[in-house]
Design a protein around this motif. Structure first.
Motif, PDB file in Angstrom:
ATOM      1  N   VAL A 126      -5.790   6.384 138.897  1.00 50.68           N
ATOM      2  CA  VAL A 126      -5.812   5.016 138.157  1.00 50.68           C
ATOM      3  C   VAL A 126      -4.296   4.611 137.818  1.00 50.68           C
ATOM      4  CG1 VAL A 126      -8.075   5.201 136.951  1.00 50.68           C
ATOM      5  CG2 VAL A 126      -5.815   6.410 135.819  1.00 50.68           C
ATOM      6  N   PHE A 127      -4.050   3.498 138.059  1.00 50.50           N
ATOM      7  CA  PHE A 127      -2.818   2.843 137.222  1.00 50.50           C
ATOM      8  C   PHE A 127      -2.927   2.045 135.951  1.00 50.50           C
ATOM      9  CE2 PHE A 127      -2.223   2.439 142.005  1.00 50.50           C
ATOM     10  CZ  PHE A 127      -0.792   3.109 141.902  1.00 50.50           C
ATOM     11  N   GLY A 128      -1.799   2.420 135.126  1.00 49.30           N
ATOM     12  CA  GLY A 128      -1.866   2.101 133.758  1.00 49.30           C
ATOM     13  C   GLY A 128      -1.516   3.107 132.875  1.00 49.30           C
ATOM     14  N   ALA A 129      -0.777   2.655 131.635  1.00 52.56           N
ATOM     15  CA  ALA A 129      -0.505   3.598 130.742  1.00 52.56           C
ATOM     16  C   ALA A 129      -1.668   4.008 129.639  1.00 52.56           C
ATOM     17  CB  ALA A 129       0.551   2.966 130.111  1.00 52.56           C
ATOM     18  N   PRO A 130      -1.441   4.951 128.940  1.00 54.81           N
ATOM     19  CA  PRO A 130      -2.516   5.564 128.204  1.00 54.81           C
ATOM     20  C   PRO A 130      -3.221   4.413 127.309  1.00 54.81           C
ATOM     21  CG  PRO A 130      -0.807   7.134 127.997  1.00 54.81           C
ATOM     22  CD  PRO A 130      -0.410   6.049 128.927  1.00 54.81           C
ATOM     23  N   ALA A 131      -2.236   3.402 126.804  1.00 50.94           N
ATOM     24  CA  ALA A 131      -2.876   2.162 125.876  1.00 50.94           C
ATOM     25  C   ALA A 131      -3.813   1.328 126.844  1.00 50.94           C
ATOM     26  CB  ALA A 131      -1.614   1.438 125.449  1.00 50.94           C
ATOM     27  N   MET A 132      -3.439   1.396 128.022  1.00 55.44           N
ATOM     28  CA  MET A 132      -4.491   0.489 129.121  1.00 55.44           C
ATOM     29  C   MET A 132      -5.769   1.406 129.270  1.00 55.44           C
ATOM     30  SD  MET A 132      -1.640  -1.175 131.782  1.00 55.44           S
ATOM     31  CE  MET A 132      -2.943  -1.776 132.898  1.00 55.44           C
ATOM     32  N   GLY A 136      -9.455  -0.264 128.350  1.00 53.53           N
ATOM     33  CA  GLY A 136     -10.392  -0.381 129.439  1.00 53.53           C
ATOM     34  C   GLY A 136      -9.821  -1.147 130.445  1.00 53.53           C
ATOM     35  N   SER A 137      -8.512  -1.251 130.581  1.00 54.18           N
ATOM     36  CA  SER A 137      -7.801  -2.016 131.301  1.00 54.18           C
ATOM     37  C   SER A 137      -6.970  -1.289 132.428  1.00 54.18           C
ATOM     38  CB  SER A 137      -7.185  -3.235 130.662  1.00 54.18           C
ATOM     39  OG  SER A 137      -6.367  -2.413 130.099  1.00 54.18           O
ATOM     40  N   LEU A 138      -7.528  -0.322 133.208  1.00 55.08           N
ATOM     41  CA  LEU A 138      -6.746   0.366 134.110  1.00 55.08           C
ATOM     42  C   LEU A 138      -7.100  -0.342 135.549  1.00 55.08           C
ATOM     43  CD1 LEU A 138      -7.756   4.200 133.091  1.00 55.08           C
ATOM     44  CD2 LEU A 138      -5.518   3.014 132.735  1.00 55.08           C
ATOM     45  N   ILE A 139      -6.463  -0.009 136.516  1.00 52.66           N
ATOM     46  CA  ILE A 139      -6.557  -0.377 137.690  1.00 52.66           C
ATOM     47  C   ILE A 139      -7.017   1.050 138.620  1.00 52.66           C
ATOM     48  CG2 ILE A 139      -5.727  -1.173 140.070  1.00 52.66           C
ATOM     49  CD1 ILE A 139      -3.652  -2.786 138.388  1.00 52.66           C
ATOM     50  N   CYS A 140      -8.339   0.898 139.043  1.00 48.41           N
ATOM     51  CA  CYS A 140      -8.956   1.792 139.484  1.00 48.41           C
ATOM     52  C   CYS A 140      -8.853   1.992 141.234  1.00 48.41           C
ATOM     53  CB  CYS A 140     -10.359   2.033 139.397  1.00 48.41           C
ATOM     54  SG  CYS A 140     -10.761   2.253 137.457  1.00 48.41           S
ATOM     55  N   VAL A 141      -8.251   3.013 141.817  1.00 49.38           N
ATOM     56  CA  VAL A 141      -8.209   2.960 143.345  1.00 49.38           C
ATOM     57  C   VAL A 141      -9.358   4.059 143.843  1.00 49.38           C
ATOM     58  CG1 VAL A 141      -6.668   3.150 145.235  1.00 49.38           C
ATOM     59  CG2 VAL A 141      -5.933   2.620 143.017  1.00 49.38           C
ATOM     60  N   LEU A 142     -10.062   3.525 144.619  1.00 44.82           N
ATOM     61  CA  LEU A 142     -11.441   4.373 145.072  1.00 44.82           C
ATOM     62  C   LEU A 142     -11.230   4.603 146.443  1.00 44.82           C
ATOM     63  CD1 LEU A 142     -12.710   2.002 142.703  1.00 44.82           C
ATOM     64  CD2 LEU A 142     -14.073   4.143 142.682  1.00 44.82           C
ATOM     65  N   ALA A 143     -11.280   6.038 147.133  1.00 39.27           N
ATOM     66  CA  ALA A 143     -11.451   6.310 148.288  1.00 39.27           C
ATOM     67  C   ALA A 143     -12.327   7.434 148.671  1.00 39.27           C
ATOM     68  CB  ALA A 143      -9.995   6.498 149.065  1.00 39.27           C
ATOM     69  N   GLY A 144     -13.108   7.393 149.830  1.00 43.31           N
ATOM     70  CA  GLY A 144     -14.074   8.402 149.906  1.00 43.31           C
ATOM     71  C   GLY A 144     -15.521   7.755 150.499  1.00 43.31           C
ATOM     72  N   THR A 156     -16.461   1.498 136.602  1.00 43.78           N
ATOM     73  CA  THR A 156     -14.992   1.193 136.574  1.00 43.78           C
ATOM     74  C   THR A 156     -14.869  -0.177 136.145  1.00 43.78           C
ATOM     75  OG1 THR A 156     -15.459   0.414 138.994  1.00 43.78           O
ATOM     76  CG2 THR A 156     -14.571   2.437 138.615  1.00 43.78           C
ATOM     77  N   THR A 157     -14.797  -1.168 136.894  1.00 38.60           N
ATOM     78  CA  THR A 157     -14.504  -2.667 136.364  1.00 38.60           C
ATOM     79  C   THR A 157     -15.486  -3.072 135.219  1.00 38.60           C
ATOM     80  OG1 THR A 157     -13.979  -3.206 138.447  1.00 38.60           O
ATOM     81  CG2 THR A 157     -14.015  -5.144 136.893  1.00 38.60           C
ATOM     82  N   GLY A 158     -14.798  -3.439 134.055  1.00 37.34           N
ATOM     83  CA  GLY A 158     -15.799  -3.587 132.928  1.00 37.34           C
ATOM     84  C   GLY A 158     -15.852  -2.725 131.904  1.00 37.34           C
ATOM     85  N   GLY A 161     -11.875  -0.161 133.720  1.00 37.32           N
ATOM     86  CA  GLY A 161     -10.945  -0.740 134.339  1.00 37.32           C
ATOM     87  C   GLY A 161     -10.923  -2.253 134.267  1.00 37.32           C
ATOM     88  N   ARG A 162      -9.940  -2.922 134.719  1.00 33.12           N
ATOM     89  CA  ARG A 162     -10.041  -4.314 134.861  1.00 33.12           C
ATOM     90  C   ARG A 162     -10.211  -4.822 136.305  1.00 33.12           C
ATOM     91  NH1 ARG A 162      -4.756  -6.296 136.547  1.00 33.12           N
ATOM     92  NH2 ARG A 162      -3.197  -5.012 135.722  1.00 33.12           N
ATOM     93  N   ALA A 163      -9.631  -3.932 137.050  1.00 33.14           N
ATOM     94  CA  ALA A 163      -9.754  -4.161 138.546  1.00 33.14           C
ATOM     95  C   ALA A 163      -9.939  -2.858 139.492  1.00 33.14           C
ATOM     96  CB  ALA A 163      -8.602  -4.945 138.863  1.00 33.14           C
ATOM     97  N   ASN A 164     -10.507  -3.025 140.624  1.00 40.55           N
ATOM     98  CA  ASN A 164     -10.737  -2.024 141.502  1.00 40.55           C
ATOM     99  C   ASN A 164      -9.737  -2.195 142.794  1.00 40.55           C
ATOM    100  OD1 ASN A 164     -12.547  -0.520 139.987  1.00 40.55           O
ATOM    101  ND2 ASN A 164     -14.460  -1.104 140.905  1.00 40.55           N
ATOM    102  N   ILE A 165      -9.376  -1.113 143.362  1.00 45.89           N
ATOM    103  CA  ILE A 165      -8.702  -1.442 144.651  1.00 45.89           C
ATOM    104  C   ILE A 165      -9.735  -0.415 145.408  1.00 45.89           C
ATOM    105  CG2 ILE A 165      -6.911  -0.978 146.418  1.00 45.89           C
ATOM    106  CD1 ILE A 165      -5.107  -1.574 144.099  1.00 45.89           C
ATOM    107  N   ASP A 166     -10.573  -0.920 146.623  1.00 48.41           N
ATOM    108  CA  ASP A 166     -11.547  -0.264 147.100  1.00 48.41           C
ATOM    109  C   ASP A 166     -11.340   0.070 148.564  1.00 48.41           C
ATOM    110  OD1 ASP A 166     -14.035   0.562 148.181  1.00 48.41           O
ATOM    111  OD2 ASP A 166     -15.289  -1.021 147.136  1.00 48.41           O
TER     112      ASP A 166
END
Ligand SMILES: NC(=O)c1ccc[n+]([C@@H]2O[C@H](COP(=O)([O-])OP(=O)(O)OC[C@H]3O[C@@H](n4cnc5c(N)ncnc54)[C@H](OP(=O)(O)O)[C@@H]3O)[C@@H](O)[C@H]2O)c1
Length: 308
Positions: A126-132, A136-144, A156-158, A161-166
């Protein structure tokens, strides 16, 4: 019926993500949590409130009772050891999701060992600092495998996180490869801010004047790190938000990948990493990523600390 979730690793990031999982993840059973230091899990469980979580007494217990097991641990060694322990259970049909920042080779090797036991694996740094994480506003990167990723997306989103990179149907290591390359941007950003604030002070512009421009030009992470530097937060807090050891781990992975990728030269990152070595000497485990500012100040003839 919702799947039973468990979470292993309640550090700065894990705690924030769990708060959002129990509040917004539509769980119909308590979240099972486990942490190496049990007291941390017990204190956190009490903070979440009655019926929201259950503390597992071991990794095995957490894994046994769960369908999806999230992991968020400091480094590759911690993740590998935890998975080795988890795989002593019957894990057929279970899904492991690793949110830690690890070397891509680690993610790909985990996919193989977990797959060999009949379980599924998704890398989700995930991207984002602990405050994010808390917000609940991290950027989640998913692979698999795409089918496994589809089981993770409801959380993830909502939720966390606030967005996924899929990167569905790509090797898990692609997600951690992006995370490691992305973190070179973050580390270099902090290096630039540290140098800029030091020059602003020594040249007579002043940190306040520089900060006004940063706020206008680069709202977001630049402004947040600049504020922390000006407030002296980079040396005053008892617990770091992005610990020096974690930052050096990420820099080390990036430098290793650069070497293995035809000898790419990451000169800016090498300089930042040198400053992180100085941070560790000066502050020990309290050292934080923005403490790079103190190292640049010292190198430039100022005190490491910017306040009396
Ligand atoms: N902080 C950030 O800004 C940030 C942002 C994005 C991603 N990340 C990544 O997310 C992961 C977690 O970061 P964090 O900031 O939450 O770290 P943290 O606050 O230092 O927490 C680390 C967690 O890992 C556990 N741990 C460490 N070594 C272990 C070992 N050998 N065996 C078992 N457990 C171990 C710790 O348990 P104890 O409580 O027992 O020490 C704790 O739960 C890291 O991979 C980091 O690079 C961090």
């Amino acid at each position: 019926m919702a799947p039973q979730l468990s979470w292993i690793g309640l550090g700065n990031m894990g705690r924030g993500m769990c708060v959002n999982l129990v509040e917004k993840g539509k769980l119909d059973k308590p979240l099972i949590i486990f942490n190496r230091t049990t007291k941390r899990a017990e204190d956190f469980s009490a903070k979440l409130g009655a019926g929201k979580s259950e503390v597992a007494s071991s990794i095995g217990d957490a894994v046994k009772s769960s369908d999806i097991i999230f992991i968020c641990l400091g480094d590759d060694k911690a993740v590998n050891e935890t998975i080795d322990t988890a795989l002593k259970e019957d894990v057929k049909g279970k899904l492991f999701v690793d949110c830690s920042t690890v070397h891509p080779e680690t993610s790909n090797a985990l996919a193989k060992t977990i797959g060999a036991k009949g379980a599924e694996f998704v890398a989700m740094p995930v991207f984002g600092a602990p405050a994010m994480a808390e917000a609940g506003s991290l950027i989640c990167v998913l692979a698999g495998p795409g089918s496994s990723i589809n089981k993770v997306k409801p959380y993830t989103t909502g939720v966390i996180g606030r967005a996924n990179i899929d990167y569905s149907d790509q090797e898990p290591g692609q997600a951690t490869l992006l995370k490691i390359i992305g973190n070179t941007f973050v580390i270099n950003m902090v290096e630039s801010l540290g140098e800029g604030h030091t020059l602003a002070e020594r040249s007579g512009l002043g940190s306040e004047n520089l900060h006004k421009w940063i706020e206008t030009m680069f709202p977001g992470p630049y402004t947040a790190y600049s504020s922390r530097m000006m407030a002296g937060d980079y040396y005053k807090r008892d617990e770091p938000l992005f610990g020096v050891d974690l930052a050096r781990k990420d820099a080390g992975h990036a430098l290793d990948l650069a070497k293995k990728s035809g000898g790419v030269k990451l000169g800016a990152l090498e300089i930042a990493d040198k400053h992180l070595v100085e941070v560790k000497k000066h502050l020990g485990a309290k050292g934080d990523l923005p403490s790079i500012y103190g190292a640049v100040r010292k190198e430039s003839g100022l005190k490491f600390e910017n306040k009396d």
